[in-house]
Design a protein around this motif. Structure first.
Motif, short mmCIF file in Angstrom:
data_model
loop_
_atom_site.label_atom_id
_atom_site.label_comp_id
_atom_site.label_asym_id
_atom_site.label_seq_id
_atom_site.Cartn_x
_atom_site.Cartn_y
_atom_site.Cartn_z
N GLU A 90 0.82 -1.21 0.00
CA GLU A 90 0.00 0.00 0.00
C GLU A 90 0.86 1.27 0.00
OE1 GLU A 90 -2.59 -0.23 3.30
OE2 GLU A 90 -3.70 -1.98 2.55
N ALA A 91 2.14 1.07 -0.21
CA ALA A 91 3.06 2.22 -0.22
C ALA A 91 2.78 3.10 -1.44
CB ALA A 91 4.50 1.74 -0.26
N ASN A 92 2.91 4.40 -1.24
CA ASN A 92 2.70 5.34 -2.33
C ASN A 92 3.81 5.23 -3.36
OD1 ASN A 92 0.38 6.37 -1.12
ND2 ASN A 92 1.58 7.81 0.13
N LYS A 93 3.49 5.65 -4.59
CA LYS A 93 4.46 5.55 -5.67
C LYS A 93 5.70 6.38 -5.38
CE LYS A 93 4.75 5.66 -10.70
NZ LYS A 93 4.03 5.95 -11.96
N TRP A 94 5.50 7.56 -4.76
CA TRP A 94 6.65 8.42 -4.49
C TRP A 94 7.58 7.79 -3.47
CZ3 TRP A 94 8.00 10.28 0.25
CH2 TRP A 94 7.04 10.25 1.25
N GLN A 95 7.02 6.98 -2.55
CA GLN A 95 7.85 6.30 -1.57
C GLN A 95 8.72 5.23 -2.25
OE1 GLN A 95 4.78 4.98 1.18
NE2 GLN A 95 5.35 6.58 2.64
N GLN A 96 8.13 4.50 -3.19
CA GLN A 96 8.88 3.48 -3.93
C GLN A 96 9.99 4.13 -4.75
OE1 GLN A 96 5.88 1.39 -6.15
NE2 GLN A 96 5.24 0.17 -4.39
N ASN A 97 9.65 5.25 -5.41
CA ASN A 97 10.65 5.97 -6.21
C ASN A 97 11.77 6.51 -5.33
OD1 ASN A 97 9.23 5.51 -8.58
ND2 ASN A 97 8.11 7.45 -8.45
N ALA A 98 11.42 6.95 -4.12
CA ALA A 98 12.43 7.46 -3.19
C ALA A 98 13.39 6.34 -2.76
CB ALA A 98 11.75 8.07 -1.97
N CYS A 104 20.12 3.74 -5.66
CA CYS A 104 20.97 4.16 -6.77
C CYS A 104 22.09 5.08 -6.29
CB CYS A 104 20.14 4.86 -7.84
SG CYS A 104 19.03 3.78 -8.75
N LEU A 105 21.75 6.01 -5.40
CA LEU A 105 22.76 6.93 -4.88
C LEU A 105 23.81 6.20 -4.05
CD1 LEU A 105 20.53 9.98 -3.85
CD2 LEU A 105 22.12 9.83 -5.79
N VAL A 106 23.35 5.26 -3.21
CA VAL A 106 24.29 4.49 -2.39
C VAL A 106 25.22 3.67 -3.28
CG1 VAL A 106 24.48 2.59 -0.75
CG2 VAL A 106 22.80 4.39 -0.37
N ALA A 107 24.65 3.03 -4.31
CA ALA A 107 25.47 2.22 -5.22
C ALA A 107 26.46 3.09 -6.00
CB ALA A 107 24.57 1.45 -6.18
#
Length: 204
Positions: A90-98, A104-107
């Motif tokens: 039920e997570a919002n799309k913006w949460q998944q994108n975050a 990606c930033l960590v990698a």
């Protein structure tokens, strides 16, 4: 009557009622028997969080025998398999994108720091300065074509090695990362199956 079944080692479902066709392919000369076997209910996952269950081909045989005792099951796949149940998020799309952006930033920065640490350990800057001096007879005044070529070559080499650039691949072969992920997945599945068998938690 023979019923052929080919199941996968691991399956992921998003609905709580698990039926035979969710876990593999069924073939029988009788379309009616095929339909009945494919829609046999194997398990019902409880409502709530994600779960996993280990099943044996023996459990499937017992269910199929309930359709017709004359059926002979011929297994063409795995003898034990894992079913993963993933509850609808039920997570919002913006949460998944975050989350994706964070990974990606960590990698990216992790790989950058690793490369810089390696270059510092092997003293790559001094090496380029010596190469430049050998080729031109002059001392290097700072970063030049050698450093630029090295940086470009490093990026191109990584892309070619991993056989992947954005959504495009350079060949049909799996990337080294995909191969390692499949090996890891196989090891995890085997561990779950062995653990369930030892704990007598396997559905038989």
């Amino acid at each position: 009557m023979n019923v052929y079944f080919k199941g996968e080692e691991s399956i992921c479902v998003k609905h709580r009622d698990l039926i035979v066709k969710d876990i593999g392919e069924v073939y029988c000369s009788s379309p009616e028997i095929t339909y009945q076997v494919e829609n046999l209910k194997l398990y019902h996952f409880p409502k709530g969080t994600d779960a996993k269950e280990v099943f044996s081909i023996v459990n499937l045989l017992e269910k199929i025998k309930s359709v017709d005792k004359e059926i002979e099951l011929i297994n063409l796949g795995e003898t034990d398999f894992i079913v993963y149940y993933k509850a609808k998020s039920e997570a919002n799309k913006w949460q998944q994108n975050a989350k994706i952006l964070f990974v990606c930033l960590v990698a990216f920065f992790g790989a950058a720091i690793s490369i810089m640490a390696y270059n510092n350990d092997v003293e790559i800057e001094e090496l380029f300065a010596k190469v430049y001096e050998c080729l031109t007879g002059k001392k290097s005044a700072g970063p030049g074509m050698l450093e630029i070529s090295y940086s470009i070559g490093l990026a191109v080499g990584i892309i070619v090695f991993f056989n992947h650039a954005a959504k495009k691949t350079f060949s049909d072969e799996p990337t080294p990362f995909e191969v390692q992920m499949r090996l890891y997945e196989k090891d995890v599945n085997e561990t779950f199956i062995i653990g369930a068998d030892r704990k007598k938690e396997e559905h038989e």
